[in-house]
Design a protein around this motif. Structure first.
Motif, mmCIF file in Angstrom:
data_model
loop_
_atom_site.group_PDB
_atom_site.id
_atom_site.type_symbol
_atom_site.label_atom_id
_atom_site.label_comp_id
_atom_site.label_asym_id
_atom_site.label_seq_id
_atom_site.Cartn_x
_atom_site.Cartn_y
_atom_site.Cartn_z
ATOM 1 N N VAL A 113 72.858 -24.146 -46.485
ATOM 2 C CA VAL A 113 74.072 -23.607 -45.854
ATOM 3 C C VAL A 113 75.259 -24.525 -46.145
ATOM 4 O O VAL A 113 76.351 -24.064 -46.490
ATOM 5 C CB VAL A 113 73.868 -23.442 -44.332
ATOM 6 C CG1 VAL A 113 75.176 -23.053 -43.653
ATOM 7 C CG2 VAL A 113 72.799 -22.389 -44.055
ATOM 8 N N ALA A 114 75.046 -25.827 -46.027
ATOM 9 C CA ALA A 114 76.135 -26.779 -46.269
ATOM 10 C C ALA A 114 76.620 -26.711 -47.714
ATOM 11 O O ALA A 114 77.822 -26.836 -47.979
ATOM 12 C CB ALA A 114 75.664 -28.195 -45.941
ATOM 13 N N ARG A 115 75.696 -26.509 -48.660
ATOM 14 C CA ARG A 115 76.079 -26.437 -50.068
ATOM 15 C C ARG A 115 76.971 -25.225 -50.333
ATOM 16 O O ARG A 115 77.832 -25.252 -51.208
ATOM 17 C CB ARG A 115 74.816 -26.363 -50.935
ATOM 18 C CG ARG A 115 75.087 -26.313 -52.436
ATOM 19 C CD ARG A 115 75.591 -27.658 -52.927
ATOM 20 N NE ARG A 115 75.889 -27.632 -54.345
ATOM 21 C CZ ARG A 115 77.106 -27.406 -54.847
ATOM 22 N NH1 ARG A 115 78.130 -27.166 -54.043
ATOM 23 N NH2 ARG A 115 77.296 -27.421 -56.146
ATOM 24 N N ILE A 120 80.993 -19.392 -47.371
ATOM 25 C CA ILE A 120 80.758 -18.796 -46.051
ATOM 26 C C ILE A 120 82.038 -18.810 -45.227
ATOM 27 O O ILE A 120 82.414 -17.810 -44.612
ATOM 28 C CB ILE A 120 79.624 -19.554 -45.330
ATOM 29 C CG1 ILE A 120 78.322 -19.434 -46.112
ATOM 30 C CG2 ILE A 120 79.454 -19.037 -43.898
ATOM 31 C CD1 ILE A 120 77.229 -20.383 -45.648
ATOM 32 N N ALA A 121 82.730 -19.945 -45.218
ATOM 33 C CA ALA A 121 83.973 -20.052 -44.445
ATOM 34 C C ALA A 121 85.040 -19.102 -44.983
ATOM 35 O O ALA A 121 85.769 -18.463 -44.222
ATOM 36 C CB ALA A 121 84.478 -21.491 -44.484
ATOM 37 N N PRO A 152 75.694 -25.844 -35.724
ATOM 38 C CA PRO A 152 76.794 -26.159 -36.649
ATOM 39 C C PRO A 152 76.306 -26.965 -37.851
ATOM 40 O O PRO A 152 75.374 -27.765 -37.735
ATOM 41 C CB PRO A 152 77.751 -26.991 -35.782
ATOM 42 C CG PRO A 152 77.336 -26.738 -34.374
ATOM 43 C CD PRO A 152 75.873 -26.447 -34.402
ATOM 44 N N VAL A 153 76.935 -26.743 -38.973
ATOM 45 C CA VAL A 153 76.614 -27.477 -40.194
ATOM 46 C C VAL A 153 77.896 -28.104 -40.710
ATOM 47 O O VAL A 153 78.875 -27.400 -40.966
ATOM 48 C CB VAL A 153 76.013 -26.548 -41.270
ATOM 49 C CG1 VAL A 153 75.818 -27.308 -42.575
ATOM 50 C CG2 VAL A 153 74.689 -25.978 -40.793
ATOM 51 N N GLY A 154 77.897 -29.421 -40.848
ATOM 52 C CA GLY A 154 79.078 -30.130 -41.318
ATOM 53 C C GLY A 154 79.066 -30.342 -42.817
ATOM 54 O O GLY A 154 78.035 -30.193 -43.484
ATOM 55 N N GLU A 157 76.521 -32.679 -44.477
ATOM 56 C CA GLU A 157 75.124 -32.292 -44.630
ATOM 57 C C GLU A 157 74.850 -31.670 -45.995
ATOM 58 O O GLU A 157 73.734 -31.219 -46.259
ATOM 59 C CB GLU A 157 74.719 -31.326 -43.514
ATOM 60 C CG GLU A 157 74.752 -31.958 -42.126
ATOM 61 C CD GLU A 157 74.318 -31.006 -41.028
ATOM 62 O OE1 GLU A 157 73.141 -30.590 -41.028
ATOM 63 O OE2 GLU A 157 75.160 -30.680 -40.163
ATOM 64 N N ASP A 158 75.871 -31.636 -46.847
ATOM 65 C CA ASP A 158 75.693 -31.124 -48.206
ATOM 66 C C ASP A 158 75.024 -32.205 -49.036
ATOM 67 O O ASP A 158 75.651 -32.899 -49.845
ATOM 68 C CB ASP A 158 77.050 -30.733 -48.804
ATOM 69 C CG ASP A 158 76.928 -30.177 -50.225
ATOM 70 O OD1 ASP A 158 75.781 -29.983 -50.689
ATOM 71 O OD2 ASP A 158 77.965 -29.948 -50.863
ATOM 72 N N THR A 159 73.715 -32.367 -48.830
ATOM 73 C CA THR A 159 72.954 -33.414 -49.513
ATOM 74 C C THR A 159 72.044 -32.860 -50.600
ATOM 75 O O THR A 159 71.296 -33.614 -51.209
ATOM 76 C CB THR A 159 72.094 -34.175 -48.485
ATOM 77 O OG1 THR A 159 71.232 -33.246 -47.801
ATOM 78 C CG2 THR A 159 72.979 -34.871 -47.450
ATOM 79 N N MET A 160 72.099 -31.573 -50.826
ATOM 80 C CA MET A 160 71.211 -30.950 -51.812
ATOM 81 C C MET A 160 71.764 -31.127 -53.216
ATOM 82 O O MET A 160 72.850 -30.670 -53.530
ATOM 83 C CB MET A 160 71.032 -29.466 -51.496
ATOM 84 C CG MET A 160 70.107 -28.736 -52.471
ATOM 85 S SD MET A 160 69.849 -26.993 -52.005
ATOM 86 C CE MET A 160 68.782 -27.209 -50.579
#
Length: 213
Positions: A113-115, A120-121, A152-154, A157-160
């Motif tokens: 989701v973060a990636r 999405i936004a 919530p996802v910040g 958290e885009d660690t992928m």
């Protein structure tokens, strides 16, 4: 008057010989103040340092490409589907936006989701008037697995890393803009929640830069 003779002693009689090593030492001492003057400048931040090394810059994800990936993934085994939503701030209600698919375990859902957070936004602002009104201000993105509460996802958290797992995103169909709509014979045949139909791919869905086929 008798003449007075002035006798001058030779230089060797009153000059003390200075060894070469002493002369070198004096020259070194004379040069020292220049280095000392430079030190406070360096401590004050005037010295140029090496720039911190940066990792490879990843290209922004494209709406059409991620939609295609979602379509390929949603029917496969071992694929997790997470409902995603957006909201203006922590005091606002979550507004549904679509579904994210990730190949792997539920532990990868937050990173997936973060990636795709920007897509999405962006689609949340397209769908919901309260989010359109914030303009370019950031909105919160969240997800849930099943019927639980949204988390919530910040951005942090885009660690992928690219290539870790296949991921995709399908937004809720928006007939007003044509985004994520399915068409048949040139007409929209799906306008409900994302990921619920198997109709033909769109003939004229739009991304952020125009119409795409």
């Amino acid at each position: 008057l008798a003449a007075t003779a002035l006798v001058v002693a030779p230089a060797s009689a009153w000059m003390t010989a200075v060894p070469p090593s002493t002369l070198l030492a004096r020259r070194s001492c004379a040069a020292a103040p220049a280095r000392l003057r430079a030190t406070p400048l360096a401590l004050a931040g005037f010295a140029k340092g090496k720039a911190a090394a940066k990792g490879p810059k990843r290209s922004p994800l494209k709406a059409k490409k991620q939609w295609d990936r979602f379509t390929d993934l949603k029917g496969k085994e071992g694929v997790v589907l997470a409902e995603v939503a957006t909201r203006k701030d922590p005091q606002s209600e979550w507004l549904p936006v679509g579904t994210v698919a990730v190949e792997g375990t539920e532990a990868l859902a937050a990173a997936a989701v973060a990636r795709q957070r920007a897509l999405i936004a962006e689609h949340g602002k397209r769908l919901h008037l309260p989010l359109k009104q914030v303009g370019k201000a950031p909105v919160q993105v969240g997800f849930r697995l099943g019927e639980g509460a949204f988390s919530p996802v910040g951005k942090g958290e885009d660690t992928m890393e690219d290539g870790t797992a296949e991921i995709g995103f399908e937004g809720t169909a928006d007939p007003a803009s044509g985004y994520y709509c399915h068409y048949k014979d040139g007409r929209i045949v799906q306008s409900g929640s994302a990921g619920m139909g198997d109709e033909a791919r769109p003939a004229g869905a739009a991304d952020s830069k125009g119409v795409i086929g």
